[in-house]
Each structure stands twice: as structure tokens, then as C-alpha cells.
Design a protein around this motif. Structure first.
Motif, short mmCIF file in Angstrom:
data_model
loop_
_atom_site.label_atom_id
_atom_site.label_comp_id
_atom_site.label_asym_id
_atom_site.label_seq_id
_atom_site.Cartn_x
_atom_site.Cartn_y
_atom_site.Cartn_z
N ASN A 48 0.64 -1.25 -0.02
CA ASN A 48 0.11 0.15 -0.13
C ASN A 48 0.95 1.22 0.02
O ASN A 48 0.18 2.30 -0.03
CB ASN A 48 -0.84 0.00 1.28
CG ASN A 48 -2.02 -1.28 0.89
OD1 ASN A 48 -2.30 -1.27 -0.08
ND2 ASN A 48 -2.22 -1.66 2.32
N THR A 49 2.37 1.16 -0.08
CA THR A 49 3.03 2.35 -0.17
C THR A 49 3.15 2.64 -1.56
O THR A 49 3.62 1.80 -2.23
CB THR A 49 4.31 1.97 0.72
OG1 THR A 49 4.06 1.67 2.16
CG2 THR A 49 5.43 3.11 0.57
N SER A 50 3.13 3.76 -1.80
CA SER A 50 3.40 4.30 -3.17
C SER A 50 4.91 4.34 -3.23
O SER A 50 5.72 4.72 -2.59
CB SER A 50 2.79 5.85 -3.23
OG SER A 50 3.08 6.33 -4.62
N SER A 51 5.28 3.96 -4.75
CA SER A 51 6.46 4.19 -5.01
C SER A 51 6.75 4.81 -6.56
O SER A 51 5.75 4.61 -7.32
CB SER A 51 7.40 2.67 -5.00
OG SER A 51 6.78 2.00 -5.99
N PRO A 52 7.78 5.39 -6.87
CA PRO A 52 7.95 5.83 -8.20
C PRO A 52 7.86 4.89 -9.08
O PRO A 52 8.07 3.55 -9.27
CB PRO A 52 9.59 6.31 -8.14
CG PRO A 52 10.05 6.34 -6.79
CD PRO A 52 9.19 5.30 -5.89
N ILE A 53 7.03 5.28 -10.21
CA ILE A 53 6.59 4.43 -11.37
C ILE A 53 7.87 3.73 -11.98
O ILE A 53 7.85 2.45 -12.73
CB ILE A 53 5.69 5.36 -12.41
CG1 ILE A 53 5.28 4.21 -13.22
CG2 ILE A 53 6.46 6.44 -13.26
CD1 ILE A 53 4.20 4.91 -14.21
N SER A 54 9.12 4.45 -11.83
CA SER A 54 10.31 3.93 -12.69
C SER A 54 10.73 2.75 -11.93
O SER A 54 11.61 2.26 -12.51
CB SER A 54 11.14 4.99 -12.83
OG SER A 54 11.36 5.32 -11.69
N THR A 55 10.33 2.45 -10.60
CA THR A 55 11.13 1.21 -10.00
C THR A 55 10.44 0.12 -9.62
O THR A 55 10.92 -0.80 -9.34
CB THR A 55 11.42 2.12 -8.56
OG1 THR A 55 10.20 2.14 -7.83
CG2 THR A 55 12.41 3.21 -8.60
N ARG A 56 9.17 0.12 -10.16
CA ARG A 56 8.56 -1.29 -9.86
C ARG A 56 7.55 -1.36 -10.97
O ARG A 56 6.52 -0.71 -11.25
CB ARG A 56 7.70 -0.93 -8.53
CG ARG A 56 7.01 -2.49 -8.20
CD ARG A 56 6.40 -2.42 -6.79
NE ARG A 56 5.09 -1.66 -6.94
CZ ARG A 56 4.39 -1.24 -5.99
NH1 ARG A 56 4.75 -1.63 -4.68
NH2 ARG A 56 3.29 -0.54 -5.93
N PRO A 57 7.74 -2.29 -11.86
CA PRO A 57 6.77 -2.73 -12.89
C PRO A 57 5.51 -3.29 -12.35
O PRO A 57 5.42 -3.86 -11.31
CB PRO A 57 7.49 -3.65 -13.79
CG PRO A 57 8.52 -4.40 -12.72
CD PRO A 57 8.83 -3.41 -11.77
N CYS A 58 4.41 -3.09 -13.25
CA CYS A 58 3.11 -3.63 -12.72
C CYS A 58 2.83 -5.20 -13.02
O CYS A 58 2.22 -5.76 -12.64
CB CYS A 58 2.05 -2.74 -13.34
SG CYS A 58 1.71 -3.16 -15.06
N LEU A 59 3.81 -5.64 -13.74
CA LEU A 59 4.01 -7.09 -14.05
C LEU A 59 4.90 -7.68 -13.69
O LEU A 59 6.18 -7.35 -13.84
CB LEU A 59 3.68 -7.07 -15.47
CG LEU A 59 2.11 -6.91 -16.10
CD1 LEU A 59 2.24 -7.18 -17.88
CD2 LEU A 59 1.15 -7.74 -15.69
N GLU A 60 4.87 -9.30 -13.19
CA GLU A 60 6.15 -9.80 -13.04
C GLU A 60 5.51 -11.40 -13.52
O GLU A 60 4.42 -11.91 -13.02
CB GLU A 60 6.52 -9.94 -11.57
CG GLU A 60 7.88 -10.37 -11.27
CD GLU A 60 8.97 -10.00 -12.05
OE1 GLU A 60 8.94 -10.56 -13.34
OE2 GLU A 60 9.74 -9.48 -11.68
N CYS A 61 6.43 -12.06 -13.56
CA CYS A 61 6.59 -13.40 -13.90
C CYS A 61 7.69 -14.18 -13.62
O CYS A 61 8.83 -13.88 -14.24
CB CYS A 61 5.92 -13.82 -15.00
SG CYS A 61 5.52 -15.93 -15.36
#
Length: 363
Positions: free
Chosen positions: A189-202
Motif C-alpha cells: 500500500n506504499t506508493s513508489s516511483p513508477i520507474s522502480t516497480r513494474p506492474c507485471l512480473e512472472c
């Protein structure tokens, strides 16, 4: 899950090609009890009701150029197990597309409403690669992870800044599939910069199943260990200079004699050698043999190197009590050459290849 017992679920055709092969690994583990044994070994569970396992496969197609080996649901997990003889860094991309199709099918089959206000419950995905190629995994490890996010274009190229260091591939000795990192709710629930965490992972979890690797896993799944032994014996035969088809056939016969996958190999023997011939990556072994020959100093004398290689193979087969006539047939070699080596081996059982070679030159 009770109403689904004994059933198989299937998705629609995806990227259909007319020709495909049913991998030996898939054929072996396409039996529920054997597949559950493998699942238990990976997850360190002890489920014993094979009827709980529901196959969840893509029907009769090659998916993205490769027919998926085994896909199934059990105890709320959606599992994709694949066998690979060549390490492919794009497995997470294929996994993403594959799981997307599977979840789409699952939602339709269970009449789930993705537009409703209630959060849906979906089976937990697990993507496992069983690797037995020639080249070792990174640092010769038993286990590595491949991540979809490693394929994403760097955020900096999209004019987004980040101080995050690039992540290195995860490498460890042996990690159970059940060891899954789940971020806590505060982190989620903690906001982070868009550049550091992709919204998809596999994440593709890659286990080296070449013989001698992942011994704890092998001890928990005897069938996987026996499969590893079979492939290891074929590899050994090929390294010893035996052509692929007789190498595979000899390994199958030896395994039957020693009780390795005995029931399966007897039942499917007519198919198994053909399947192995299609799967075995002969090009990689040719490259390896050329490299080994170079390292051994044979590059300047190919004819001599070939003769010494054959002598070494014949010597090995003698030590394994293979009759001279069978040895000559396996190698497509001159019977006189084989008989001479066998005679020297009988007379001097402690001689090395070099000793035998010197004696042959003196005759």
C-alpha cells in the motif's frame, strides 16, 4: 474441487502448428500419481489423493513454438511444468502469455464475473522449468530464477529517472517452489516511483535435473531421479563416441535391466527411443566434443584424434562387458580393430588407452 475429479480441462487452440512432439518428460509425468509425486517433492507436501489433481492443458498444439509439458491444478495452485534442454531467458515472457490464456479459460469455465464488486479467487500460479542441457546454469548452480521484469526496457530510456540498481538474476543452490516472497500489506500500500516497480512480473523457477544436481529434490521424487539417470546414461554414451540412436537404445536397455523406469520403458519402448532422438540436442554435444578435442590437443591431427577416440570408446565398452561384436555394431567400426583392442584388454586388464595404442602401433 470434488465435482471436477477425474476430469481434464482444456483451453482453445493457441498459435497452432500442425507438427509437434510429445516430450518424454511429459509422457512420464502425464500420469496423475507420478505428477503428484513430483509436486510433493517440489513443495515438500505429502498429498496422497491423485484424483485432486486436474490436468489443465492446451489441446494438441505447440504454444509459442513449444508444446507445454504439463499443466495442472491441485489444492488451489495452477502449475506449469516444462522440460528444457536449452536454457531460454524468455521463459517468463512465454509464461506470462501462457498463464494469461489459462486464467482466461479458468474464468470462463467457472463463470466468474470480473466486472463485479467481489474480489475473485484465482489459483496460485507456479512456473517450474526442469533443465538438463549440456551447458551448466550460472555458476554451475542447481537452481536459478528468471524474471519477466528483466526483459522490460529500462525506465531511463523512457526519460524516467531512478536510483534503483539493476537487479541481478537470482541464483541459489536449492530453493523449494513453496518459498515464495510475498510483500507485506504495508509495502503493497506504499506508493513508489513508477520507474522502480513494474506492474507485471512472472518468475520462472529453473531446476537443474542433470544427474548429480538437486540431490535432495531427487531423493524426494524417485521418478525424477530415474529420468535423470536415463538421460545421463545417454549423454555418457554419446560422449564416448557412440552414435545417438544406439546410444539411446543401449541406455534404455541398461535402465530396464537395472530397474530404472522399468515398467514405463517396457510399456513404451517402441516410442521412447524415437522420442529421445527428437529431443536430444546433438548439436550441443558436437560443439562440446569439438571444444574438448581442442582442449586435449587433437585439433592438429583429426584422423589420429578420431582413431584415439574410437580406441577409448572400445576400451570403455570392454570394461562394461559389452561383447566385441555388439561393440563393432554400435560404433559401425571395423571388427578387426575392435577384436585387437579386446584381445589386448583381456591380456592386460590394467592397461591405459595409451598402453593399448602403443601396443597396436608395434603390431
Amino acid at each position: 474441487m470434488g465435482k471436477n475429479k477425474g476430469k481434464r480441462s482444456h483451453t482453445k487452440h493457441v498459435f497452432v502448428q500442425k507438427k509437434y512432439r510429445d516430450a518424454l518428460f511429459r509422457r512420464i509425468f502425464n500420469e496423475k500419481s507420478v505428477l503428484l509425486e513430483l509436486y510433493n517433492a517440489l513443495n515438500q507436501t505429502d498429498y496422497d489423493d491423485a484424483d485432486e489433481l486436474i490436468f489443465y492443458t492446451i489441446d494438441d498444439v505447440i504454444y509459442l513454438g513449444y508444446k507445454n509439458d504439463v499443466s495442472f491444478i491441485v489444492r488451489g495452485t495452477l502449475n506449469l511444468y516444462e522440460h528444457q534442454s536449452t536454457l531460454n531467458p524468455n521463459m517468463p515472457i512465454r509464461g506470462l502469455i501462457y498463464f494469461g490464456k489459462q486464467y482466461e479459460s479458468y474464468i470462463k469455465q467457472n463463470n466468474l464475473n470480473i466486472y463485479g464488486k467481489k474480489l475473485l479467487s484465482l489459483p496460485f500460479p507456479q512456473f517450474v522449468i526442469f533443465y538438463n542441457g549440456v551447458e551448466p546454469l550460472e555458476d554451475n548452480k542447481d537452481y536459478i530464477e528468471l524474471h519477466l521484469s528483466d526483459a522490460f526496457i529500462c525506465a531511463e530510456s523512457n526519460h524516467l529517472t531512478t536510483n534503483a540498481a539493476p537487479r541481478q538474476p537470482v541464483v541459489t543452490t536449492d530453493m523449494p517452489v513453496s518459498d515464495i516472497d510475498v510483500p507485506d500489506s504495508a509495502a503493497q500500500n506504499t506508493s513508489s516511483p513508477i520507474s522502480t516497480r513494474p506492474c507485471l512480473e512472472c518468475t520462472a523457477r529453473v531446476y537443474n535435473i542433470n544427474y548429480g544436481h538437486n540431490q535432495e529434490l531427487m531423493a524426494r521424487c524417485r521418478t525424477l531421479e530415474e529420468y535423470s539417470i536415463l538421460i545421463g546414461r545417454i549423454s555418457s554414451n554419446v560422449r564416448n563416441g557412440i552414435p545417438l540412436e544406439p546410444a539411446a537404445d543401449a541406455a534404455v536397455q541398461e535402465c530396464i535391466r537395472n530397474g530404472i523406469l522399468k515398467d514405463f520403458l517396457i510399456k513404451h519402448r517402441s516410442e521412447v527411443v524415437g522420442m529421445l532422438l527428437e529431443e536430444f540436442d546433438m548439436d550441443e554435444y558436437i560443439k562440446m566434443e569439438r571444444r574438448d578435442s581442442y582442449e586435449d590437443g587433437h585439433e592438429d591431427g583429426l584422423a589420429e584424434g578420431k582413431r584415439l577416440e574410437q580406441l577409448h570408446v572400445v576400451h570403455n565398452l570392454f570394461q562394461k562387458s559389452i561383447p566385441a561384436e555388439n561393440c563393432a555394431d554400435l560404433l559401425n567400426e571395423n571388427t578387426d580393430f575392435v577384436n585387437k583392442i579386446y584381445s589386448l584388454c583381456h591380456a592386460h586388464p590394467d592397461w591405459s588407452d595409451e598402453d593399448i595404442d602403443n601396443a597396436l602401433k608395434e603390431k
